[in-house]
Design a protein around this motif. Structure first.
Motif, mmCIF file in Angstrom:
data_model
loop_
_atom_site.group_PDB
_atom_site.id
_atom_site.type_symbol
_atom_site.label_atom_id
_atom_site.label_comp_id
_atom_site.label_asym_id
_atom_site.label_seq_id
_atom_site.Cartn_x
_atom_site.Cartn_y
_atom_site.Cartn_z
ATOM 1 N N GLU A 91 15.016 -1.874 -4.187
ATOM 2 C CA GLU A 91 16.292 -2.433 -4.654
ATOM 3 C C GLU A 91 17.465 -1.748 -3.962
ATOM 4 N N GLN A 92 17.344 -0.444 -3.731
ATOM 5 C CA GLN A 92 18.412 0.286 -3.015
ATOM 6 C C GLN A 92 18.630 -0.301 -1.623
ATOM 7 N N GLU A 93 17.582 -0.898 -1.071
ATOM 8 C CA GLU A 93 17.660 -1.451 0.288
ATOM 9 C C GLU A 93 18.145 -2.898 0.293
ATOM 10 N N GLY A 109 8.770 10.461 -1.387
ATOM 11 C CA GLY A 109 8.571 9.046 -1.727
ATOM 12 C C GLY A 109 9.496 8.161 -0.904
ATOM 13 N N ARG A 110 10.704 8.648 -0.753
ATOM 14 C CA ARG A 110 11.717 7.921 0.037
ATOM 15 C C ARG A 110 11.250 7.768 1.489
ATOM 16 N N LEU A 111 10.725 8.863 2.051
ATOM 17 C CA LEU A 111 10.229 8.824 3.430
ATOM 18 C C LEU A 111 9.125 7.773 3.563
ATOM 19 N N ALA A 170 10.467 4.752 5.872
ATOM 20 C CA ALA A 170 10.112 4.902 7.291
ATOM 21 C C ALA A 170 9.792 3.517 7.876
ATOM 22 N N ARG A 171 9.262 2.625 7.026
ATOM 23 C CA ARG A 171 8.894 1.283 7.504
ATOM 24 C C ARG A 171 10.113 0.509 7.986
ATOM 25 N N PHE A 172 11.280 0.815 7.405
ATOM 26 C CA PHE A 172 12.465 0.056 7.817
ATOM 27 C C PHE A 172 12.970 0.520 9.181
ATOM 28 N N LEU A 201 9.914 0.134 -6.836
ATOM 29 C CA LEU A 201 10.845 -0.992 -6.945
ATOM 30 C C LEU A 201 12.274 -0.514 -6.735
ATOM 31 N N ARG A 202 12.579 0.621 -7.343
ATOM 32 C CA ARG A 202 13.941 1.173 -7.215
ATOM 33 C C ARG A 202 14.272 1.421 -5.730
ATOM 34 N N LEU A 203 13.323 1.985 -4.994
ATOM 35 C CA LEU A 203 13.562 2.266 -3.569
ATOM 36 C C LEU A 203 13.852 0.980 -2.808
ATOM 37 N N TRP A 259 2.525 15.298 -4.632
ATOM 38 C CA TRP A 259 3.527 15.202 -3.568
ATOM 39 C C TRP A 259 4.781 14.456 -4.012
ATOM 40 N N ARG A 260 4.810 14.008 -5.256
ATOM 41 C CA ARG A 260 5.964 13.221 -5.713
ATOM 42 C C ARG A 260 7.128 14.140 -6.046
ATOM 43 N N LYS A 261 7.810 14.590 -5.017
ATOM 44 C CA LYS A 261 8.969 15.486 -5.181
ATOM 45 C C LYS A 261 9.847 15.372 -3.942
ATOM 46 N N THR A 270 0.809 -1.227 0.000
ATOM 47 C CA THR A 270 0.000 0.000 0.000
ATOM 48 C C THR A 270 0.842 1.276 0.000
ATOM 49 N N LEU A 271 1.909 1.253 -0.772
ATOM 50 C CA LEU A 271 2.743 2.452 -0.891
ATOM 51 C C LEU A 271 2.135 3.339 -1.967
ATOM 52 N N PHE A 272 1.616 4.479 -1.565
ATOM 53 C CA PHE A 272 1.003 5.380 -2.543
ATOM 54 C C PHE A 272 1.213 6.823 -2.115
ATOM 55 N N LEU A 273 1.822 7.614 -3.005
ATOM 56 C CA LEU A 273 2.030 9.038 -2.758
ATOM 57 C C LEU A 273 1.210 9.788 -3.797
ATOM 58 N N ARG A 274 0.375 10.699 -3.345
ATOM 59 C CA ARG A 274 -0.471 11.424 -4.291
ATOM 60 C C ARG A 274 0.432 12.211 -5.259
ATOM 61 N N ASP A 286 4.618 1.039 -15.039
ATOM 62 C CA ASP A 286 5.481 2.242 -15.095
ATOM 63 C C ASP A 286 5.443 3.037 -13.792
ATOM 64 N N ASN A 287 4.248 3.190 -13.219
ATOM 65 C CA ASN A 287 4.116 4.006 -12.000
ATOM 66 C C ASN A 287 4.778 3.355 -10.789
ATOM 67 N N THR A 288 5.087 2.070 -10.909
ATOM 68 C CA THR A 288 5.642 1.332 -9.765
ATOM 69 C C THR A 288 7.162 1.219 -9.846
ATOM 70 N N ALA A 289 7.738 1.668 -10.983
ATOM 71 C CA ALA A 289 9.203 1.590 -11.117
ATOM 72 C C ALA A 289 9.927 2.312 -9.970
ATOM 73 N N MET A 349 5.011 -6.278 -6.256
ATOM 74 C CA MET A 349 5.026 -5.058 -7.060
ATOM 75 C C MET A 349 3.937 -5.128 -8.126
ATOM 76 N N ARG A 350 3.299 -3.988 -8.351
ATOM 77 C CA ARG A 350 2.236 -3.971 -9.356
ATOM 78 C C ARG A 350 2.813 -4.289 -10.738
ATOM 79 N N GLY A 351 2.181 -5.219 -11.436
ATOM 80 C CA GLY A 351 2.656 -5.610 -12.769
ATOM 81 C C GLY A 351 2.070 -4.720 -13.856
#
Ligand SMILES: CC(C)(COP(=O)(O)OP(=O)(O)OC[C@H]1O[C@@H](n2cnc3c(N)ncnc32)[C@H](O)[C@@H]1OP(=O)(O)O)[C@@H](O)C(=O)NCCC(=O)NCCSC(=O)CCC(=O)O
Length: 338
Positions: free
Chosen positions: A241-243, A138-140, A144-146, A237-239, A132-134, A125-129, A231-234, A164-166
């Motif tokens: 993968e960084q972890e 998104g990182r927060l 924050a869950r970690f 996923l990147r966030l 607010w995507r700036k 349920t990760l969703f940023l309106r 596309d919107n979920t890339a 991840m959404r396909g």
């Protein structure tokens, strides 16, 4: 300041807005009042519960702009999946059909139905309106869950996964689902996704092909999206993968989006987060930190400038940040440089 906090009943209209804005294929946010209200109530119970054994707790949080009270997005963790209703996956594996005599060597892929992630924790349920995507918002929301998992390990499984959404188009057509539908179902992807989101998963067990499927027998369009994200979920996923999250061949049974996993102890933000004592005061640090309090029921996290004295294990934060995180002088915080 954007602050992550547990969701409450008064956030229902904001959660519904996120559900409406998140669109097709976002299974965990169906546009369904009863379902969303249940999810909030379940989260409130889960945050208030003393946990001795990990169970069906579901923790849902929102990001609130402390200046306006507006909710910018949602982020969640399920403590353990598949305990009340089965959690299904397909696993993509390789088999070889070879005959030396005929000089034929075919490497083929197989999708195998299963429930291998049962009992693991799940990020969801990760969703940023969109407005607010700036910046670090998104990182927060994702990370924050970690900090929460690092601080409250007994509430989570040693392994955490994310579904991840396909790939699906604007009308909600998923190439993978189209193939499944043609051969095994007769309902649309959006309807199947909605039924899954509201927990009515019985139809899966009834209709889903349970014997292994040879991938080369699928339509080319279906084959092409196996393990691919929307596309919107890339960025999501990147966030992850960084972890340190990786896909080990498991995919979603409807849209074939990848499942990624990591052991909690190996997540970068878990391994490298610091626990410091708080000093409240003005400082001139220009370093951004993801920072949370150490409460569970009143969990708060934000991102902003902090002055960290690593040798003394002291974090100096502004009075505004202290208020947002409900911290007093001398309290402990968990933080991670960004
Ligand atoms: C996921 C978020 C919250 C992320 O917020 P932002 O878009 O502001 O993030 P961001 O900081 O701009 O980007 C995060 C990282 O992704 C990179 N990035 C951006 N666009 C990219 C692209 N198209 N392909 C690959 N990487 C990309 C950025 O450079 C950055 O990496 P660098 O740091 O290296 O620069 C948002 O995009 C969103 O709400 N998306 C729609 C909803 C969605 O699909 N949610 C996931 C559903 S799946 C789910 O919920 C489970 C997973 C989970 O819970 O975590």
């Amino acid at each position: 300041m954007l602050v992550i906090r547990p969701i409450t009943a008064t956030d229902y209209p904001a959660l519904m807005r996120c559900a409406e804005e998140s669109g097709h294929g976002f299974t965990s946010l169906p546009v369904n009042e009863g379902m969303l209200r249940n999810r909030i109530a379940h989260s409130e119970e889960s945050f208030a519960k003393e946990v001795t054994e990990i169970g069906t707790e579901g923790y849902l949080m929102v990001a609130e702009d402390t200046d306006t009270g507006e909710v910018a997005g949602t982020t969640g963790i399920e403590a353990a999946i598949g305990l009340d209703t089965p959690f299904y996956t397909y696993h993509l594996s390789t088999v070889v059909h070879a005959s030396r005599r005929l000089d034929v060597h075919n490497v083929v892929k197989l999708l195998t139905f299963g429930n291998n992630y049962t009992g693991n924790s799940e990020l969801c349920t990760l969703f940023l309106r969109p407005e607010w995507r700036k910046g670090l918002n998104g990182r927060l929301l994702s990370k924050a869950r970690f900090l929460m998992m690092a601080e409250h390990t007994h509430r989570f499984s040693p392994t955490v996964i994310a579904e991840m959404r396909g790939v699906s188009d604007e009308d909600g057509h998923s190439p993978f689902w189209e193939w499944l539908k043609e051969h095994f179902f007769s309902i649309d992807f959006t309807h199947a996704d909605y039924l899954t989101g509201i927990g009515a998963k019985g139809f899966i067990a009834d209709l889903m092909p349970k014997l292994p499927i040879y991938v080369n027998l699928l339509s080319e369009k279906a084959q092409a999206v196996i393990g691919q994200v929307h596309d919107n979920t890339a960025p999501a996923l990147r966030l992850l993968e960084q972890e340190g999250f990786t896909c080990r061949g498991y995919v979603n049974i409807f849209d074939a989006g990848p499942m990624v996993e990591c052991e909690v102890r190996n997540i970068e933000s878990v391994r490298h987060s610091l626990r410091c004592r708080v000093e409240i005061g003005e400082h001139s640090s220009s370093h951004d930190y993801l920072i949370s309090n150490t409460s569970f029921e009143n969990f708060r996290a934000t991102v902003g400038k902090v002055a960290v004295d690593g040798e003394r294990n002291i974090a100096i934060i502004s009075p505004a940040m202290a208020t947002a995180l409900q911290l007093q002088q001398g309290d402990m915080v968990r933080l991670m440089g960004q």
